[in-house]
Write a protein that holds these residues in place. Structure first.
Motif, mmCIF file in Angstrom:
data_model
loop_
_atom_site.group_PDB
_atom_site.id
_atom_site.type_symbol
_atom_site.label_atom_id
_atom_site.label_comp_id
_atom_site.label_asym_id
_atom_site.label_seq_id
_atom_site.Cartn_x
_atom_site.Cartn_y
_atom_site.Cartn_z
ATOM 1 N N CYS A 151 0.863 -1.332 0.173
ATOM 2 C CA CYS A 151 0.083 0.045 -0.011
ATOM 3 C C CYS A 151 1.062 1.441 -0.045
ATOM 4 O O CYS A 151 0.456 2.254 -0.452
ATOM 5 C CB CYS A 151 -0.897 -0.076 1.127
ATOM 6 N N ASP A 197 2.297 2.088 2.781
ATOM 7 C CA ASP A 197 2.465 2.720 4.307
ATOM 8 C C ASP A 197 3.806 2.724 5.016
ATOM 9 O O ASP A 197 4.072 1.595 4.735
ATOM 10 C CB ASP A 197 1.278 2.003 5.165
ATOM 11 N N CYS A 240 -1.861 5.414 4.011
ATOM 12 C CA CYS A 240 -3.472 5.690 3.847
ATOM 13 C C CYS A 240 -4.306 5.885 4.909
ATOM 14 O O CYS A 240 -3.505 5.854 6.266
ATOM 15 C CB CYS A 240 -3.999 4.240 3.034
HETATM 16 ZN ZN ZN Z 1 -2.545 1.218 3.670
#
Ligand code: ZN
Length: 142
Positions: free
Chosen positions: A40, A42, A65
Motif C-alpha cells: 500500500c 504505508d 493511507c
Molecule cells: Zn494502507
C-alpha cells in the motif's frame, strides 16, 4: 452491520486520519520500531517509553493511507498507560478483530476498524502500527 454504526466508524477513521493523536517523534523513547507495508505504501515509526512495566508514552510518525494512520492513532490511545501484558493482550484482540477471528467486545473505538476484516489487503494497513508497537515492546524488554 447497520448503516448508522458504519457511518460512526467511518467518521472515527476520518477524524483520526485528519487529526492523528500522539503524532510526533519521541527523542527519549525506550524503544522504537518501523513498519512498512509495500503493498500500500504505508510507512511508519512507533516510539514507546516504558516506566517499569507500564507504557508511559507511545507515539508514531509516518505516511500512508487513512486506515494505517487512523489505526496507528487509535493504537497509541489504546496502549498508553497499559502494562506490557495488557498491551500485548490488546494486540491479540485487535488482530482477532481485523482478521475476522472474533473478539473485540471491549475494544471501544478500535472497533471502528472491524470493517477491514472484509478486505484482506487492508488488514496489513490496519495492523502495521500494532506490529511495530509489539516489536518495540519486545526491544524494550531487552
Ligand atoms: Zn494502507
Amino acid at each position: 452491520m447497520d448503516a448508522d454504526l458504519e457511518e460512526l466508524y467511518q467518521s472515527i477513521i476520518l477524524d483520526h486520519n485528519r487529526r492523528p493523536q500522539n503524532f510526533r517523534a519521541m527523542p527519549d523513547a525506550t524503544a522504537h520500531a518501523e513498519g512498512v507495508n509495500p503493498m500500500c505504501g504505508d510507512q511508519l515509526t512507533v516510539w514507546l517509553k516504558l516506566d517499569g512495566d507500564t507504557v508511559a508514552d507511545v507515539s508514531f510518525q509516518g505516511s500512508g493511507c487513512a486506515i494505517s494512520k487512523a489505526s496507528a492513532s487509535l493504537m497509541t490511545q489504546a496502549v498508553k498507560g497499559k502494562t506490557r501484558a495488557e498491551a500485548t493482550e490488546l494486540f491479540e484482540k485487535f488482530h482477532g478483530l481485523v482478521t475476522g477471528h472474533g473478539g473485540g467486545e471491549d475494544l471501544g473505538a478500535l472497533k471502528a476498524l472491524s470493517g477491514v476484516s472484509r478486505f484482506p489487503l487492508r488488514v496489513k494497513c490496519a495492523s502495521l502500527a500494532w506490529h511495530a508497537m509489539k516489536s518495540a515492546l519486545a526491544d524494550a524488554a531487552g
